[in-house]
Design an enzyme around this catalytic site. Sequence first.
Site, short mmCIF file in Angstrom:
data_model
loop_
_atom_site.label_atom_id
_atom_site.label_comp_id
_atom_site.label_asym_id
_atom_site.label_seq_id
_atom_site.Cartn_x
_atom_site.Cartn_y
_atom_site.Cartn_z
N GLY A 223 0.75 -1.24 0.00
CA GLY A 223 0.00 0.00 0.00
C GLY A 223 0.78 1.29 0.00
O GLY A 223 0.18 2.37 -0.05
N GLY A 224 2.12 1.23 0.04
CA GLY A 224 2.91 2.46 0.09
C GLY A 224 2.71 3.35 -1.13
O GLY A 224 2.54 4.57 -1.01
N LYS A 225 2.73 2.75 -2.31
CA LYS A 225 2.58 3.54 -3.54
C LYS A 225 1.14 4.02 -3.70
O LYS A 225 0.89 5.12 -4.21
CB LYS A 225 3.03 2.73 -4.75
N ASP A 242 -4.88 -6.07 -5.82
CA ASP A 242 -3.81 -7.03 -5.55
C ASP A 242 -4.43 -8.42 -5.47
O ASP A 242 -5.48 -8.60 -4.83
CB ASP A 242 -3.07 -6.71 -4.26
N ARG A 247 -2.65 -9.79 1.52
CA ARG A 247 -1.94 -8.54 1.28
C ARG A 247 -2.93 -7.38 1.09
O ARG A 247 -2.64 -6.24 1.45
CB ARG A 247 -1.01 -8.67 0.08
N ASP A 273 -7.04 -11.20 -10.16
CA ASP A 273 -5.77 -11.54 -10.80
C ASP A 273 -5.46 -10.42 -11.78
O ASP A 273 -6.18 -10.22 -12.75
CB ASP A 273 -5.90 -12.88 -11.52
N GLY A 274 -4.39 -9.69 -11.51
CA GLY A 274 -4.08 -8.52 -12.33
C GLY A 274 -3.89 -8.85 -13.80
O GLY A 274 -4.08 -7.98 -14.66
N CYS A 346 11.63 -4.04 -7.63
CA CYS A 346 12.71 -3.76 -6.67
C CYS A 346 13.82 -4.77 -6.87
O CYS A 346 14.36 -5.33 -5.91
CB CYS A 346 12.19 -3.74 -5.24
#
Length: 419
Positions: A223-225, A242, A247, A273-274, A346
Amino acid sequence: MSFLCNHDAQWLERDPTGKKFVSWSHKGVSKFHETDIVRTAATAPRIPPTRLALHHFDVNYSLQLKDLWPSVRAGLLCEQKYGALLNNFSPVDHVAQELELLNATDFVSEASKKAQRSQRGVAVEEVGRGESRSQEGSGKGRTVMQAETMMQAEMSPLLHASISSNIKCYTFPRGDITRFRPARPDALGLLDYYLMDAASLLPVLALNVQPDDFVLDLCAAPGGKTLALLQTGVCGHLAANDISVSRTKRLHQILHSYVPKEIRESVSVTSYDGRDWGQLEGGTFHKVLVDVPCTTDRHSVMEEDNNIFHKRRTKERQMLPMLQLQLLMAGILATKPGGEVVYSTCSLSPLQNEYVIERAVEIAEAQFSISIHVEDLSHFQTLFQDTFSFFSDCRLGELVLPHLTANFGPMYFCKLRRM
């Protein structure tokens, strides 16, 4: 005959009968039967996934990063540096003052000031050149030429840097390893800032959300972004998705801790499902963030739990580039013509970064007749070089490298425009 038993680093030799082994170690001498060797080997601890990850990175990243790898490796193995994303839904003036007294600075604001100084400098330089070229022209011609040179200055990529003045994130200077205090609640119970890898903000800044944009965060948890996107204050609509239900619960917790109820309820949180999003809501969004699952390089060398280099997750790890490609394609298909997608990981791996971008561009054209333009983000290096260490040889997009004096990242991000 002697050999080394890997699990306990003991030297073993057969005794004169040839039926037993004698072992020497710092714990003393012990004897056991040959069948015990098999039993001992079967119960020997497996190589930790952190060690497997580091070996994998040593083999591959040393070829990619060459002389830079030793310093990047040291950064990965040391404590990560954080930034404090101020919560605009909470009174932040006193928090900013508190952080500035500790010698922290808002790196987004500093970059914005740098862009403004550059804009003034380029404009003055271009106008000066225009005047020298138009000295023999009429007054009207000189005015037109000055206007053209001013327009050229404004079109400089550096001046179009994706900087939202609403996002405020404080970091300590290079070499300063001061830790931020834990976040505190205000009178309404909202926390005053969110601690995150400051490099994680760069994909959000690159997305450059404009007023009333419909925005999709395709792989949103934890959730940061998503929180950073809300801090811009300009999203017309924000969908946060997500695939992981657990999550997604974490995402709900972040929103509940930082965002007022009326804003929180306007965010559409889903657990699809993205990879199927292009079929669910194709051609809907102005901006899409695709922050895909990856090898999470720093986590992989530091944490045993949920480590993708665990033996049982080998196939999952090998299939990551395919999953990443499918998610990026779904993001492209979810975007309106003229819309933009930012892809991020990342990881330092080019197989998860540039190669995924290249393949997506090819598939979009070949299978969907969609032309994709890869945007130039090189101005990010100029704007943010005081805060982050960038890899100068990244073929597409930008890559933040961990470094002991600026231990953020890794963070790869690349911006695509659907033509």
